[in-house]
Scaffold this active site. Structure first.
Site, PDB file in Angstrom:
ATOM      1  N   HIS A   1       0.829  -1.208   0.000  1.00  0.00           N
ATOM      2  CA  HIS A   1       0.000   0.000   0.000  1.00  0.00           C
ATOM      3  C   HIS A   1       0.856   1.248   0.000  1.00  0.00           C
ATOM      4  CE1 HIS A   1       0.654  -1.462   4.089  1.00  0.00           C
ATOM      5  NE2 HIS A   1       0.746  -0.204   4.452  1.00  0.00           N
TER       6      HIS A   1
ATOM      7  N   HIS B   1       0.910   5.204   1.279  1.00  0.00           N
ATOM      8  CA  HIS B   1       0.315   6.193   2.173  1.00  0.00           C
ATOM      9  C   HIS B   1       0.389   7.567   1.503  1.00  0.00           C
ATOM     10  CE1 HIS B   1       0.682   3.735   5.992  1.00  0.00           C
ATOM     11  NE2 HIS B   1       1.615   3.131   5.284  1.00  0.00           N
TER      12      HIS B   1
HETATM   13  P1  5GP Z   1       2.015  -0.032   7.225  1.00  0.00           P
HETATM   14  O1  5GP Z   1       2.555  -0.006   8.629  1.00  0.00           O
HETATM   15  O2  5GP Z   1       1.774  -1.446   6.803  1.00  0.00           O
HETATM   16  O3  5GP Z   1       2.829   0.763   6.238  1.00  0.00           O
HETATM   17  O4  5GP Z   1       0.642   0.719   7.259  1.00  0.00           O
HETATM   18  C1  5GP Z   1      -0.559   0.117   7.591  1.00  0.00           C
HETATM   19  C2  5GP Z   1      -1.545   1.242   7.813  1.00  0.00           C
HETATM   20  O5  5GP Z   1      -2.825   0.664   7.888  1.00  0.00           O
HETATM   21  C3  5GP Z   1      -1.314   2.015   9.115  1.00  0.00           C
HETATM   22  O6  5GP Z   1      -1.146   3.382   8.819  1.00  0.00           O
HETATM   23  C4  5GP Z   1      -2.556   1.733   9.927  1.00  0.00           C
HETATM   24  O7  5GP Z   1      -2.985   2.853  10.644  1.00  0.00           O
HETATM   25  C5  5GP Z   1      -3.563   1.316   8.882  1.00  0.00           C
HETATM   26  N1  5GP Z   1      -4.552   0.343   9.324  1.00  0.00           N
HETATM   27  C6  5GP Z   1      -4.346  -0.735  10.135  1.00  0.00           C
HETATM   28  N2  5GP Z   1      -5.480  -1.433  10.279  1.00  0.00           N
HETATM   29  C7  5GP Z   1      -6.426  -0.786   9.543  1.00  0.00           C
HETATM   30  C8  5GP Z   1      -7.803  -1.031   9.301  1.00  0.00           C
HETATM   31  O8  5GP Z   1      -8.410  -1.982   9.772  1.00  0.00           O
HETATM   32  N3  5GP Z   1      -8.448  -0.149   8.487  1.00  0.00           N
HETATM   33  C9  5GP Z   1      -7.809   0.931   7.931  1.00  0.00           C
HETATM   34  N4  5GP Z   1      -8.544   1.733   7.171  1.00  0.00           N
HETATM   35  N5  5GP Z   1      -6.518   1.193   8.146  1.00  0.00           N
HETATM   36  C10 5GP Z   1      -5.825   0.342   8.932  1.00  0.00           C
END
Ligand code: 5GP
Length: 137
Positions: free
Chosen positions: A102, A104
């Site tokens: 993903h 951001h």
């Molecule tokens: P990563 O750490 O993998 O780069 O980012 C994952 C993102 O997903 C984080 O910013 C976190 O806040 C978000 N996130 C985690 N669980 C959920 C969820 O159930 N729904 C949504 N919309 N975002 C989530």
């Protein structure tokens, strides 16, 4: 590592878990981050099952980045963002917490980002930002 199809984003893609969506087509979904690092923090994900950017087929990566740009333009317009941080974490060692690739989009400055995935946002407020972004798309 094999893709875990029970990860949160895979479940959102299958409609098993809710999300505040701002954009969807056959290949990509964009939705609001549940623990935003700034107001308007949005996630863009390819529907292709891939854990990190390194696993994502190049054509899916190329298409997804076009939608990243489109959503960024909508965020700029909708929220009058002066700058947008594009962040992509590949691998737990980088801090990735959800094992589906993903991007951001965080309307903020790198010097002012809130803590990563640390605190649940106010869902009503987040839904308000989503409405504005959708209207600008
Ligand atoms: P990563 O750490 O993998 O780069 O980012 C994952 C993102 O997903 C984080 O910013 C976190 O806040 C978000 N996130 C985690 N669980 C959920 C969820 O159930 N729904 C949504 N919309 N975002 C989530």
């Amino acid at each position: 590592m094999a893709y875990d199809d029970q990860n949160i984003f895979a479940r959102i893609l299958r409609g098993e878990l809710p999300a505040i969506k701002v954009y969807e087509d056959d290949h990509v979904l964009a939705f609001m981050d549940i623990m935003p690092q700034a107001d308007g923090h949005t996630l863009v994900i390819p529907k292709t099952p891939a854990e990190t950017l390194l696993d994502l087929p190049a054509d899916a990566a190329a298409y997804t980045i076009q939608i990243v740009q489109k959503v960024a333009q909508a965020i700029e317009k909708a929220l009058d963002a002066k700058g947008i941080v594009l962040m992509q974490l590949s691998g737990t060692a980088a801090g990735q917490t959800v094992p589906h690739v993903h991007f951001h989009l965080i309307p903020s400055s790198i010097h002012e980002l809130g803590r990563h995935a640390a605190q649940m946002g106010n869902q009503e407020k987040i839904a308000g930002f989503a409405e504005k972004i959708k209207a600008a798309l």
